[in-house]
Design a protein around this motif. Sequence first.
Motif, PDB file in Angstrom:
ATOM      1  N   ILE A 180       0.884  -1.335   0.150  1.00 19.04           N
ATOM      2  CA  ILE A 180      -0.036  -0.016   0.044  1.00 19.04           C
ATOM      3  C   ILE A 180       0.954   1.054  -0.058  1.00 19.04           C
ATOM      4  O   ILE A 180       0.577   2.103  -0.738  1.00 19.04           O
ATOM      5  CB  ILE A 180      -1.017   0.063   1.248  1.00 19.04           C
ATOM      6  N   PHE A 181       1.815   1.217   1.034  1.00 17.76           N
ATOM      7  CA  PHE A 181       2.910   2.382   0.930  1.00 17.76           C
ATOM      8  C   PHE A 181       3.472   2.694  -0.453  1.00 17.76           C
ATOM      9  O   PHE A 181       3.370   4.036  -0.931  1.00 17.76           O
ATOM     10  CB  PHE A 181       3.831   2.025   1.840  1.00 17.76           C
ATOM     11  N   ASN A 182       3.853   1.847  -1.343  1.00 19.62           N
ATOM     12  CA  ASN A 182       4.345   1.873  -2.339  1.00 19.62           C
ATOM     13  C   ASN A 182       3.400   2.420  -3.609  1.00 19.62           C
ATOM     14  O   ASN A 182       3.519   3.346  -4.409  1.00 19.62           O
ATOM     15  CB  ASN A 182       4.876   0.898  -3.051  1.00 19.62           C
ATOM     16  N   ILE A 187       0.388   6.964  -6.435  1.00 25.45           N
ATOM     17  CA  ILE A 187      -0.647   7.946  -6.795  1.00 25.45           C
ATOM     18  C   ILE A 187      -0.554   9.486  -6.310  1.00 25.45           C
ATOM     19  O   ILE A 187      -0.788  10.304  -6.997  1.00 25.45           O
ATOM     20  CB  ILE A 187      -1.868   7.474  -5.932  1.00 25.45           C
ATOM     21  N   ARG A 188       0.494   9.637  -5.463  1.00 24.64           N
ATOM     22  CA  ARG A 188       0.799  10.787  -4.852  1.00 24.64           C
ATOM     23  C   ARG A 188       1.509  11.701  -6.015  1.00 24.64           C
ATOM     24  O   ARG A 188       1.308  13.034  -6.156  1.00 24.64           O
ATOM     25  CB  ARG A 188       1.270  10.864  -3.776  1.00 24.64           C
ATOM     26  N   MET A 190       0.919  11.514  -9.104  1.00 25.49           N
ATOM     27  CA  MET A 190       0.126  12.024 -10.377  1.00 25.49           C
ATOM     28  C   MET A 190      -1.005  13.011 -10.002  1.00 25.49           C
ATOM     29  O   MET A 190      -1.620  13.370 -10.586  1.00 25.49           O
ATOM     30  CB  MET A 190      -0.764  10.613 -10.715  1.00 25.49           C
ATOM     31  N   VAL A 191      -1.096  13.059  -8.424  1.00 25.80           N
ATOM     32  CA  VAL A 191      -2.209  14.174  -8.223  1.00 25.80           C
ATOM     33  C   VAL A 191      -2.324  15.442  -8.684  1.00 25.80           C
ATOM     34  O   VAL A 191      -3.131  15.980  -9.202  1.00 25.80           O
ATOM     35  CB  VAL A 191      -2.183  14.232  -6.376  1.00 25.80           C
ATOM     36  N   ASP A 192      -0.965  15.896  -8.964  1.00 25.59           N
ATOM     37  CA  ASP A 192      -0.812  17.225  -9.237  1.00 25.59           C
ATOM     38  C   ASP A 192      -0.933  17.443 -10.648  1.00 25.59           C
ATOM     39  O   ASP A 192      -1.247  18.003 -11.528  1.00 25.59           O
ATOM     40  CB  ASP A 192       0.317  17.963  -8.749  1.00 25.59           C
ATOM     41  N   GLU A 193      -0.281  16.402 -11.464  1.00 32.39           N
ATOM     42  CA  GLU A 193       0.247  16.501 -12.964  1.00 32.39           C
ATOM     43  C   GLU A 193      -1.111  16.019 -13.486  1.00 32.39           C
ATOM     44  O   GLU A 193      -1.555  16.503 -14.456  1.00 32.39           O
ATOM     45  CB  GLU A 193       1.135  15.236 -13.139  1.00 32.39           C
ATOM     46  N   ASN A 194      -1.902  15.135 -13.180  1.00 33.71           N
ATOM     47  CA  ASN A 194      -2.977  14.560 -13.934  1.00 33.71           C
ATOM     48  C   ASN A 194      -4.123  14.112 -13.153  1.00 33.71           C
ATOM     49  O   ASN A 194      -4.279  12.717 -12.547  1.00 33.71           O
ATOM     50  CB  ASN A 194      -2.742  13.461 -14.806  1.00 33.71           C
ATOM     51  N   PRO A 195      -4.956  15.028 -12.195  1.00 32.78           N
ATOM     52  CA  PRO A 195      -6.037  14.356 -11.160  1.00 32.78           C
ATOM     53  C   PRO A 195      -7.003  13.465 -11.861  1.00 32.78           C
ATOM     54  O   PRO A 195      -7.151  12.392 -11.191  1.00 32.78           O
ATOM     55  CB  PRO A 195      -6.713  15.702 -11.092  1.00 32.78           C
ATOM     56  N   MET A 239      -0.210   3.638 -15.531  1.00 33.40           N
ATOM     57  CA  MET A 239      -0.387   5.034 -15.671  1.00 33.40           C
ATOM     58  C   MET A 239       0.538   6.051 -15.068  1.00 33.40           C
ATOM     59  O   MET A 239       0.621   7.165 -15.812  1.00 33.40           O
ATOM     60  CB  MET A 239      -1.831   5.418 -14.568  1.00 33.40           C
ATOM     61  N   ARG A 240       1.483   5.573 -14.221  1.00 31.48           N
ATOM     62  CA  ARG A 240       2.639   6.445 -14.008  1.00 31.48           C
ATOM     63  C   ARG A 240       3.506   6.322 -14.743  1.00 31.48           C
ATOM     64  O   ARG A 240       4.210   7.518 -15.067  1.00 31.48           O
ATOM     65  CB  ARG A 240       2.998   5.947 -12.787  1.00 31.48           C
TER      66      ARG A 240
END
Length: 355
Positions: A180-182, A187-188, A190-195, A239-240
Amino acid sequence: MIIGKKHYWLLQLFGWGCFFLWHIFGAWSFDKMSVPEERLLTIQRAAGFSILGLLMTHGLRIVLLKLKVLSKKASTQIWIFLALTLLTSCVAGIVEMIVYKSLGLLSKGEILITNKSLILIFLNNSLAWFSYFIIWSAVYFIYHYVSAAQREQIDNLKLKSHIKELELKTIKTHINPHFIFNALNGIRAMVDENPQRARTAITELSNILRSSINIDKSETVPLTEELNIIKDYLALEQMRFEDRLIIQYDIEDKTTNQPVPPMMLQMLVENAIKHGISHEINGGLVKLSASVVDNLLDLRVENTGQLKERQEGGGFGIMSIQERLKLMYGNNALFEIRQSSSNTVTAILKLPVTL
């Protein structure tokens, strides 16, 4: 239990019943059953011997239980058994002499001997009873000694099984937070780059967590279920990495129903992404293959990159895989991670095939 369990009485009746028949057979062999008077006396004596033996050994058992002899050391038990057996034999010798004489079950020759020497008769009777009772005591001691050893062995096996279960659960509780940590870190990023992609990634993660929770209920799962989690995970990672991550599958149909430890293969894929693809500027390939070789399920995860020293030496993920395999399969499973070519790392997992 002082009175005794059902199987105890069955064995007692069987043993002393055989003793009665042995007496009758001995008398018949010496032609003591031809005269009706002698036949009746022989049967009465044999029955009396058997009943007396049963009562005396049951009394011996009561004393053994009262003194809790069976809970003492084996050497102490042996000495107590010998002493009590000798004492019981003496009591049986006295009882036999008194009862048989009073009931007239002694032959004329025995009456003459009795009149000459009561001590000789007592010693003769006691010695005979000691030979019978020592056999009974040996059987009783060996039976309980073996039973205690078997119970101890079963308890040890249960304890080892319980310890293994706890160890496996402990390892699993480390595996899921590690994964989960990885995933959350990915996900973190991608939050700013592509919500929008981040929201999609969260949906993928929820699918993975749901599958992970269901899978953790068993020690093994079919390979196809493990592959479903891996596909969700790789869809999340793609996605990343976008075009930097190439995924290939080479799965033989006959392997899909084979049992594998849950989340183990997924951890190897995660390891390939974290230590391989993420360190390559141009990204690379992650290939999963599954086949049956030499009656072993051969699982391989190949990735572009270089084998890091901490991978080869055993980080938490690698050590947890090795420990789980040891606990679940002993020496019947194999795991290794190696630099298979100049720019390819291969993790190999071989498990027993279930027919």
